[in-house]
Each structure stands twice: as C-alpha cells, then as structure tokens.
Design a protein around this motif. Structure first.
Motif, mmCIF file in Angstrom:
data_model
loop_
_atom_site.group_PDB
_atom_site.id
_atom_site.type_symbol
_atom_site.label_atom_id
_atom_site.label_comp_id
_atom_site.label_asym_id
_atom_site.label_seq_id
_atom_site.Cartn_x
_atom_site.Cartn_y
_atom_site.Cartn_z
ATOM 1 N N TYR A 73 11.267 73.220 120.230
ATOM 2 C CA TYR A 73 12.430 72.442 120.643
ATOM 3 C C TYR A 73 12.994 71.497 119.580
ATOM 4 C CZ TYR A 73 11.285 74.195 125.281
ATOM 5 O OH TYR A 73 11.028 75.009 126.352
ATOM 6 N N ILE A 74 12.194 71.100 118.590
ATOM 7 C CA ILE A 74 12.737 70.211 117.548
ATOM 8 C C ILE A 74 12.348 70.704 116.140
ATOM 9 C CG2 ILE A 74 12.856 68.154 119.010
ATOM 10 C CD1 ILE A 74 10.222 67.213 117.656
ATOM 11 N N ARG A 111 7.898 65.053 133.842
ATOM 12 C CA ARG A 111 7.410 65.614 132.586
ATOM 13 C C ARG A 111 7.359 67.136 132.629
ATOM 14 N NH1 ARG A 111 1.292 64.890 130.450
ATOM 15 N NH2 ARG A 111 1.382 66.439 128.799
ATOM 16 N N THR A 112 7.778 67.757 131.524
ATOM 17 C CA THR A 112 7.748 69.213 131.365
ATOM 18 C C THR A 112 7.156 69.546 130.006
ATOM 19 O OG1 THR A 112 9.946 69.317 130.349
ATOM 20 C CG2 THR A 112 9.841 69.436 132.772
ATOM 21 N N VAL A 161 0.773 70.623 122.409
ATOM 22 C CA VAL A 161 2.095 69.990 122.422
ATOM 23 C C VAL A 161 2.887 70.339 121.160
ATOM 24 C CG1 VAL A 161 3.290 67.747 122.357
ATOM 25 C CG2 VAL A 161 1.364 68.095 123.921
ATOM 26 N N ILE A 162 2.180 70.556 120.065
ATOM 27 C CA ILE A 162 2.867 70.866 118.796
ATOM 28 C C ILE A 162 3.657 72.171 118.898
ATOM 29 C CG2 ILE A 162 2.578 71.203 116.310
ATOM 30 C CD1 ILE A 162 1.986 68.355 117.407
ATOM 31 N N TRP A 163 3.174 73.120 119.720
ATOM 32 C CA TRP A 163 3.969 74.339 119.935
ATOM 33 C C TRP A 163 5.341 73.988 120.503
ATOM 34 C CZ3 TRP A 163 2.209 78.057 117.266
ATOM 35 C CH2 TRP A 163 0.857 78.411 117.222
ATOM 36 N N SER A 164 5.386 72.990 121.389
ATOM 37 C CA SER A 164 6.664 72.556 121.960
ATOM 38 C C SER A 164 7.564 71.949 120.899
ATOM 39 C CB SER A 164 6.421 71.537 123.081
ATOM 40 O OG SER A 164 5.693 72.105 124.138
ATOM 41 N N ALA A 177 8.199 66.796 123.590
ATOM 42 C CA ALA A 177 8.761 67.056 122.256
ATOM 43 C C ALA A 177 9.983 66.163 122.024
ATOM 44 C CB ALA A 177 9.137 68.527 122.119
ATOM 45 N N LEU A 178 10.785 65.988 123.065
ATOM 46 C CA LEU A 178 11.966 65.124 122.949
ATOM 47 C C LEU A 178 11.560 63.653 122.851
ATOM 48 C CD1 LEU A 178 14.359 66.877 125.498
ATOM 49 C CD2 LEU A 178 14.079 67.282 123.043
#
Length: 386
Positions: free
Chosen positions: A172-173, A132-133, A165-168, A138-139
């Motif tokens: 990324y998506i 996990r990263t 996590v929402i920042w990710s 996000a993916l």
C-alpha cells in the motif's frame, strides 16, 4: 349418572393439572435456555479498553483522532543517514526492539541509523483502532513518517507479527519506501497462493491448541476473545506461554533477557556496558513485560490474531518488486529452528519472490534477532546493500 359426572370431572381436573405442570416446565426450560444464551453471549463480549495513566513516550495524533505512541533511538534524526520505522511483534510493544538490544552503539553510529519504534494500535500507549484492517496500519506508518518529518522515503522493519505488517507496507505504500526488513514474519495459512500441500504439512506441525486458535481467528473472529480467556482448554500457545514453542536457541535468548532484570552483571554479553546503560536496559526490559497489554487483551493480542490470520485483501505472493527502478531492497530473515513460524513456508515465499533477499540462520529460533550482534548484522545487510 352422578358417578359418571364425578369420574369425568376427576379426569378433567387431572388432565388440566398435568397440562399445567408440563406447561410450567416448558416455560422454565425456555427461561433457563434464554439465560444460558445471554450468559454465553456475554462471555464472548470483550471488556472496554483500560484507560491509560501516565505516558512513558511521546504520541502523535492521527487524522482520525487516534493517538500513536512511538520511541526514538539511534543517532539524532537530523544527523541520520538512514531512517527506519520499526514494527513490533505479537504481545509486545515499542520496547521490544531487537536493534536496541543486539546492535552495538558503534554499528548504529557507523551506519548513521535513526530508528523510531511504534506501538501498534491497541498495544502499549497507542489508541485502539476498532476499524483496523490489513491496510490501515500501513497508512498509520506513512502518517507517522510525515508527522516526524522523516522525508519522502524511509525504511521499514518488522518482527514476527510486525514482519507480516511489512507486506502491507510493500503493498500500500511502496512509493514511500527505501527498503524493508522482515524478521521471522508471521504467515497466514490461508493466503491463496501458498500450495495446500505445503500449508497443510506446516499447519499439522503446529501445536493442537494453536491449530484450533488460528481456526477460530480465521473463521469465527467474534469468538477469539472467549476462546483465549476461558479455562476449559488452552488458547494460543504464545498467549499461554507454552514452553513447547521455544527452541533451545530461543530459551537461551529469553534467559539472557530475563537475567537483565534480576542480575544484569551475570550476563557475559553485557559486561562491556556501563552501569548507566545496564540500569537503562533493566528498566526497558521491565517495560517490555508491562506495556503490551496495558489497555487490555482484546484490543491488543486478540484483535491482532483476527487481523493477522483473518481474511486478507491481497496475497503477498502477488506483489511485484517495488524497487525495480531504484537501489532499494527487501530482506527476509528466518531461523531454521523456528517453532512458531514455519520455515518451509518462508522458503517457498522467498523462492517465488525472486527479488527478496533471503537470509536463513542455522540453529536460529524465533527470537534469533535478539541474540548477540544479530541486530547489527541485519542492519548492515540492508544499508550496505543499498
């Protein structure tokens, strides 16, 4: 002559005896040191994840073979005007969803909201992700949306560590998002764009046990499990449930949630609920207590600390508005009496990212989203704005 030989022989034997004794002592000390090192090393190694028994909700299979657990609520997916993926907080699970607790059924129906809450990897009934990263979750969220046929675009919402996590997701998506909600999102004090004078001041206001716990997670992540399971000194306050991290408003919210377990009829804000719904709420709160660490502490809360306060691949303050050419929006909600996440850092982030719609709740603590009607207010601010 014979006396000299005897004297020499006697001295030689004594020297040999002393030499042998010191040699044995050194060997014993080396053995003891090696044993200590082996013991110390073993204490830093987390146990393997606990195997799951019967499941309480459905799961999807991700591309890498892992299972991701989720729970649906709100209106039916096929009838929904808006579809939201919710990401839970630290030491929680998919059952800690503020929109189920503090958004009335009438508001959910009026807005036409379908919500799917997931168990983050290692939490509840989702398989751990040893690789996990910051990016990987996000993916996972994108893949969950595709597996559930949520469409080309959807909303995301997260609370506390789930808000971080929402920042990710925004990084990324962004092309998959219609909008986003960050509720009391955790802050990484090592994001390079945060002014050191501001982070130092905010960090100094944290409990001493938390300052040390976060340092360990950032600089010595391999030691996080040991640090938070040993009994010599206190670990992270949220894990040890130190009451000092809760504001008066938090105490009131938590008291109501606890009352739902013991005697839900004594909670004034729940008087309008039917007996069936009350029973459902009681069952859900019990699941809130048992689900988070279902597979053990390391793969849930300890790995969470290492990711959340570890070394990030990006700084949220470098993000650009993902909705420049659309009517989507990003809302950041914060209580001004939050004792877990510094409000001063959130204010700075909101000032620097002018496209963020910032909402500050006067007198609100870290759990304000679970207070009466707040879930509905948060959803309306996002969906009516769009």
């Amino acid at each position: 002559m014979s006396d000299g030989k005897k004297s020499f022989s006697s001295h030689a034997r004594k020297y040999k005896l002393d030499y042998s004794s010191s040699g044995v002592l050194k060997i014993l000390l080396l053995v003891l040191f090696a044993e200590f090192c082996a013991w110390a090393y073993q204490t830093t190694l987390p146990p393997p994840p606990t195997k799951l028994g019967s499941l309480t909700s459905p799961r999807i299979i991700l591309r890498d073979g892992r299972h991701l657990s989720y729970k649906e609520s709100g209106v039916k997916k096929d009838e929904a005007k808006s579809k939201i993926i919710y990401v839970h907080c630290f030491d929680c699970s998919k059952y800690q969803n503020p929109f189920e607790f503090s958004a009335s059924p009438a508001v959910i129906e009026e807005l036409g909201v379908y919500i799917v809450a997931l168990d983050r990897p290692g939490y509840g009934e989702s398989d751990p992700d040893p690789k996990r990263t910051v990016k990987s979750l996000a993916l996972d969220i994108e893949e969950l949306a595709d597996e559930l046929n949520l469409g080309e675009k959807f909303y995301v919402a997260g609370y506390s560590m789930g808000g971080e996590v929402i920042w990710s997701c925004l990084k990324y998506i962004p092309h998959r998002l219609q909008g986003a909600i960050l509720i009391s999102p955790a802050v990484n004090y090592w994001w390079h764009n945060l002014p050191s004078i501001l982070t130092s001041e905010a960090y100094s206001r944290q409990l001493q046990q938390d300052q040390w716990s976060l340092r360990v997670a950032h600089y010595l992540p391999w030691l996080t499990y040991w640090w938070n399971t040993q009994s010599w000194f206190p670990g992270f306050s949220v894990i040890t449930q130190n009451p000092a991290v809760f504001s008066p408003a938090d105490v009131e919210v938590v008291a109501k949630l606890n009352a739902m377990i013991t005697d839900p009829n004594q909670v004034p804000s729940l008087e309008h609920l039917t007996e069936y719904v009350l029973v459902f709420c009681v069952m859900k709160v019990k699941l809130m207590q048992t689900q988070p660490r279902l597979q053990g502490e390391f793969e849930s809360i300890h790995r969470d600390m290492n990711i959340g306060w570890g070394k990030w691949e990006f700084d949220p303050l470098d993000l650009e508005n993902p909705f420049q050419n659309s009517n989507g929006s990003v809302h950041l909600w914060m209580g001004d009496e939050d004792r877990i996440v510094p409000v001063s850092l959130q204010r700075y982030i909101a000032q620097q990212l002018g496209w963020i719609k910032y909402h500050e709740i006067v007198g609100g603590g870290h759990t304000f989203a679970f207070a009466d009607d707040m879930g509905g207010d948060i959803l309306q601010a996002l969906l009516l704005a769009n």
